[in-house]
Design a protein around this motif. Structure first.
Motif, PDB file in Angstrom:
ATOM      1  N   ASP A  65      -5.477 -14.990  -9.802  1.00 56.62           N
ATOM      2  CA  ASP A  65      -4.593 -15.460 -10.186  1.00 56.62           C
ATOM      3  C   ASP A  65      -3.695 -15.972  -9.181  1.00 56.62           C
ATOM      4  O   ASP A  65      -3.821 -15.760  -8.583  1.00 56.62           O
ATOM      5  CB  ASP A  65      -3.689 -13.546 -10.388  1.00 56.62           C
TER       6      ASP A  65
ATOM      7  N   LYS B  67       0.705 -10.869 -11.829  1.00 52.64           N
ATOM      8  CA  LYS B  67       0.184 -12.007 -11.692  1.00 52.64           C
ATOM      9  C   LYS B  67       0.455 -13.135 -10.947  1.00 52.64           C
ATOM     10  O   LYS B  67      -0.566 -14.191 -10.006  1.00 52.64           O
ATOM     11  CB  LYS B  67      -0.206 -12.558 -13.600  1.00 52.64           C
TER      12      LYS B  67
ATOM     13  N   ARG C 196      -0.433 -15.054  -7.331  1.00 46.61           N
ATOM     14  CA  ARG C 196       0.691 -14.077  -6.806  1.00 46.61           C
ATOM     15  C   ARG C 196       1.269 -15.594  -5.583  1.00 46.61           C
ATOM     16  O   ARG C 196       1.164 -15.908  -4.296  1.00 46.61           O
ATOM     17  CB  ARG C 196      -0.502 -13.516  -5.686  1.00 46.61           C
TER      18      ARG C 196
ATOM     19  N   VAL D 258       2.718  -6.962 -15.749  1.00 47.10           N
ATOM     20  CA  VAL D 258       1.667  -7.327 -15.442  1.00 47.10           C
ATOM     21  C   VAL D 258       1.909  -9.079 -14.485  1.00 47.10           C
ATOM     22  O   VAL D 258       1.430  -9.196 -13.843  1.00 47.10           O
ATOM     23  CB  VAL D 258       0.439  -6.847 -16.208  1.00 47.10           C
ATOM     24  N   TRP D 259       2.378  -9.707 -15.310  1.00 43.69           N
ATOM     25  CA  TRP D 259       2.903 -10.804 -14.978  1.00 43.69           C
ATOM     26  C   TRP D 259       3.383 -10.841 -14.536  1.00 43.69           C
ATOM     27  O   TRP D 259       3.118 -11.886 -12.697  1.00 43.69           O
ATOM     28  CB  TRP D 259       3.433 -11.894 -16.319  1.00 43.69           C
TER      29      TRP D 259
ATOM     30  N   GLN E 196      -4.959  -8.054 -17.558  1.00 49.50           N
ATOM     31  CA  GLN E 196      -5.470  -7.226 -16.469  1.00 49.50           C
ATOM     32  C   GLN E 196      -5.647  -8.723 -14.782  1.00 49.50           C
ATOM     33  O   GLN E 196      -5.287  -9.759 -15.774  1.00 49.50           O
ATOM     34  CB  GLN E 196      -6.926  -7.010 -16.301  1.00 49.50           C
ATOM     35  N   LEU E 197      -5.362  -7.582 -14.019  1.00 50.50           N
ATOM     36  CA  LEU E 197      -5.659  -8.288 -13.357  1.00 50.50           C
ATOM     37  C   LEU E 197      -6.409  -9.058 -12.325  1.00 50.50           C
ATOM     38  O   LEU E 197      -7.749  -9.176 -13.595  1.00 50.50           O
ATOM     39  CB  LEU E 197      -4.494  -7.899 -11.538  1.00 50.50           C
ATOM     40  N   THR E 198      -6.821 -10.493 -12.278  1.00 50.99           N
ATOM     41  CA  THR E 198      -7.512 -11.444 -11.825  1.00 50.99           C
ATOM     42  C   THR E 198      -8.317 -12.117 -10.282  1.00 50.99           C
ATOM     43  O   THR E 198      -6.561 -11.867  -9.623  1.00 50.99           O
ATOM     44  CB  THR E 198      -8.501 -12.227 -12.947  1.00 50.99           C
TER      45      THR E 198
END
Lengths: 380, 447
Positions: free
Chosen positions: A151, A80, A153, A76-77, A146-148
């Motif tokens: 992020d 993100k 990216r 997940v990181w 969670q993704l927001t």
């Protein structure tokens, strides 16, 4: 060992076919929907990896969920911070899980038997509590990571302008939810199965088996067993990390509950249910448990009572109540009974049951063409 | 078969990969156009629609979950024209006719969230992918609600949040496909603040115990904001794990902290346990700084009051709805719920029931199940007769705005259900806020 023999080739090919055709042959069981199929494949990887440690060396780790969780968080990181492409996520998941496995394995493998199990359990529980409350900035605690939309990216930002809404995980443009996600997991599962097959047949695998049979004797013959053990532990940790990252890929969310001791216990159950030390057993066990968890748990109490109506009235109530106290939902009960039956009558798991059946029918079916049922190939 | 013996590893891999690729691609071709023209789980010419009720049946919030499920089943009955119709008769403006939704019979599927994000998402995915649910509703934890709401946005399925009180649900984690009828922590703080000031004065030292997840965090933040604005001091704010069971290790330090108010940002069984233990430790009989020690529970429900028994008496909190309200909508709902199950509904049941009706009505108004149209008809929708007076679904953040109830545990309950007395009905204007303060964005209509 340059070539894998006929048995292994057919085993591998039929395993691949069975996995890839799951959407078709599972539909009569009501299990052919992407989410559950993904879970089958992912937990299959988890269990196959666990089996490399437990099945070959006999060292029972009670802390494998920690690696699963770390894999998820790392993936997940990666989504993100870097890119929504799944390949870096997989790499990060495997890498960080491997690192943690190296640390935990280095310390835990100084002991064997029950002490080893307790050590791994303690480390996993520590990881869980760290993720749950201490490391909240990294793990977002109970709420889950969670993704927001804000992020960074960085890598994605260099190549394309973000669209409205949250991006989804992708493999060079192919989004990883639904069936594409399943096939991605399935291909990885098949690769993992192949690696596991090679490990089982290799001198390394033989050494591990030697350790399981008699570690002292191995040492007397001049083997330093520790590096072999550690290698097995790290490999199986990396499998778990891979499974964790796949969980995050098919559903970009990582929660601390993935690292709880119940999750560690689950993979032990999967492996024992399917058959410890066999090649396809862990996959069978994983499939069975996930099937129970998702399909049986969706039955309401009425259906559940029907399922267990074969028990005497009083006993039924008592059994439901007792297990309900410990786990809360009804499907654990069914699973528990199944597990007891398997452990008492088939210590070798489902694979042993299938072999027994096959042996029973062999004299009669000797001339018949071999039925292509996948379980029958589980000659391990 | 003997040919295989001649294959070396490379060949096996090559054939395996080729086979895998073909097999992998084949179903993609078939499914590619499945949703292209239409939307996810379009009922089409089917005679029924399926709604997914995803509630906690195990864990710290199981009591609320069970009551929510009862309310959902009742709502389905009323939508299908069975029973006495409940709020269908008082809901205005409504186009519901009691013949299902858009003439299709309403069916449902249920799932257990286990109060865990992972399990809740797996269960919601099953409903969407296997059972063909057109709308998902439920949840009795904001962590779960936020997680499932995100999933629903990605899948293009409308999520009608059940009991979720965190500011984040319609704040920084708001989604185009998610709607919340329930009030939030900010509104609780805004409504409770003036009452606390009146009852306990402006010179107080507060100690917070907070459930360690999104709801607890925002609840604590809002309570601190409003109490500190009126002059209270926050001595400490301690986070406790959800479902801890035993809170004694967190309550002991309160005794010597010099605080004279304990604010319990807990809910469900956690709140029952922490409150009971706080009372057992003699906190309420204490005198600190020359004042009586007080306990405040910002979010209250009748189910929790029932669990906490005598300990709840005299304790202040806020609630979304209480069954003792005397408006027509509340009376109709309490009557049909009581007739069906033999006890009055909780506020969790109320919000879930209302959410189901609101979704059904939005479909009727839009004349289609197509989510973007349904969303548009919910956004900015003003209605009445659902137990909270005039209510509006604010278009900017999908949060319902309505009056908030400040309640107190009754000293002399007249029955086992009559546990809360309404201290004040805080008007909507006092709890309203700018949609921008929490950040976040709704995202696209079409996914």
């Amino acid at each position: 060992m340059k070539k894998i023999n006929v048995n292994d080739t057919t085993l591998f090919l039929s395993f691949a076919a069975v996995i890839l055709l799951m959407p078709i042959w599972l539909s009569p069981f009501g299990a052919a929907y992407p989410d559950l199929l993904q879970k089958f494949a992912i937990y299959g990887i988890f269990a196959i990896g666990f089996n490399i440690l437990f099945g070959l060396t006999g060292y029972l780790s009670f802390g494998h969920a920690a690696f699963l969780g770390v894999g998820s968080y790392a993936a997940v990181w990666s989504f993100k911070l870097f890119t929504m492409n799944v390949l870096p996520a997989v790499a990060f998941g495997i890498f960080f899980a491997g690192l943690l496995a190296l640390a935990i394995g280095f310390l835990s493998l100084r002991r064997s038997g029950i002490y080893f199990s307790i050590l791994t359990l303690a480390f996993a529980q520590m990881s869980y509590n760290l993720a749950y409350s201490v490391l909240t900035p990294i793990t977002n605690g109970e709420t889950g990571l969670q993704l927001t939309s804000n992020d960074p990216r960085w890598i994605d930002a260099m190549y394309k302008t973000p669209e409205a809404g949250l991006p989804s995980t992708e493999l060079f443009g192919l989004t990883m939810n639904g069936y594409p996600g399943f096939y991605f997991c399935a291909v990885i599962l098949i690769i993992c199965f192949y690696i596991s097959l090679r490990i089982f047949r290799s001198p390394f695998g033989l050494t591990l088996r030697g350790i399981k049979t008699n570690q002292k004797r191995m040492k007397y013959t001049g083997f330093n067993t520790r590096p072999y053990m550690l290698a097995a532990f790290v490999i199986s940790g990396m499998y778990a990390g891979l499974a964790g990252s796949l969980l995050a890929i098919t559903d970009p969310l990582a929660g601390a509950e993935r690292m709880q001791w119940t999750a560690s216990g689950e993979v032990v159950l999967m492996t024992i249910l399917g058959g410890v030390g066999t090649l396809v057993g862990p996959m069978l066990g994983a499939g069975l448990i996930k099937y129970f968890e998702n399909i049986f748990s969706s039955f309401n109490s009425g259906t559940l009572h029907e399922v267990f109506s074969f028990l005497p009235d009083g006993l039924e109530v008592v059994v439901v109540k007792v297990t309900g106290l410990f786990v809360g939902s009804g499907w654990h009960l069914t699973l528990g009974l199944l597990f007891m039956i398997v452990v008492i009558f088939l210590p070798g798991g489902i694979v042993e049951g299938v072999q027994k059946l096959a042996r029973l029918f062999r004299p009669k079916t000797d001339d018949d063409p071999q039925a292509p049922a996948p379980q029958k190939q589980a000659a391990e | 078969m003997t040919d295989f013996t001649k294959f070396d590893r490379r060949q096996v891999l090559k054939f395996g990969a080729a086979g895998a690729a073909t097999l992998g691609a084949a179903p993609l071709i078939f499914s590619k156009n499945a949703w292209a023209e239409t939307f996810r789980n379009d009922p089409g010419s089917k005679k029924s629609v399926t709604l997914g009720f995803n509630v906690p049946q195990t864990g710290a919030y199981a009591d609320e979950g069970a009551d929510e499920l009862r309310a959902y089943k009742l709502a389905v009955k009323h939508l299908n024209g069975e029973g006495d119709g409940g709020m269908l008769n008082t809901f205005t403006p409504s186009t519901l006719k009691g013949n299902g939704i858009l003439g299709k019979k309403v069916e449902f599927t249920t799932g257990d969230t286990q109060t865990k994000s992972d399990a809740a998402r797996a269960s919601a995915k099953r409903m969407i992918e296997k059972d063909g649910a057109l709308m998902i509703t439920g949840g009795s934890s904001s962590g779960v609600a936020v997680a499932v709401q995100g999933l629903c946005q990605e899948s293009g399925i409308i999520f009608m949040a059940g009991l979720t009180h965190s500011n984040d649900t319609t704040g920084k984690d708001k989604r185009r496909y998610g709607f919340r009828h329930f009030f939030n922590a900010y509104m609780s703080g805004a409504a409770l603040g003036p009452v606390l000031k009146k009852e306990y004065g402006t010179e107080r030292r507060a100690y917070h115990l907070t459930a360690d997840y999104t709801w607890g965090w925002t609840q604590e933040e809002s309570m601190r904001k409003f109490t500190e604005e009126m002059g209270w001091e926050t001595v400490a704010a301690v986070k406790t794990p959800v479902g801890a069971g035993d809170f004694s290790q967190y309550i002991t330090p309160v005794l010597n902290s010099g605080a004279d108010v304990l604010i319990l940002n807990h809910y469900g069984k956690d709140m029952i346990n922490s409150l009971t233990q706080a009372v057992q430790f003699g906190l309420r009989d204490k005198q600190v700084n020359g004042k009586n020690f007080e306990i405040v529970v910002p979010l209250f429900s009748r189910l929790m009051a029932q669990g906490a028994g005598d300990n709840i008496k005299g304790i202040l909190g806020s609630t979304n709805w209480n069954w003792s309200l005397q408006d027509e909508g509340s009376k109709a709902f309490v009557k049909s719920f009581g007739a069906e199950y033999g006890n009055p509904p909780s506020m969790a049941a109320h919000t879930c029931y209302v959410q189901t009706l609101l979704y059904a009505n939005a479909c009727e108004q839009a004349g289609t199940f197509y989510p973007p149209e349904v969303i548009k008809s919910l956004e900015g929708f003003k209605f009445d007769g659902m137990g909270n007076g005039p209510t509006e679904y604010r278009a900017e953040d999908h949060q319902c705005f309505k009056d908030v109830l400040v309640v107190r545990g009754k000293q002399e309950p007249s029955s086992q259900f009559d546990l809360l007395e309404v201290v004040e009905v805080t008007p909507r204007a006092q709890v309203e806020y700018d949609a921008k303060i929490f950040g976040g964005e709704l995202g696209p209509y079409k996914v």
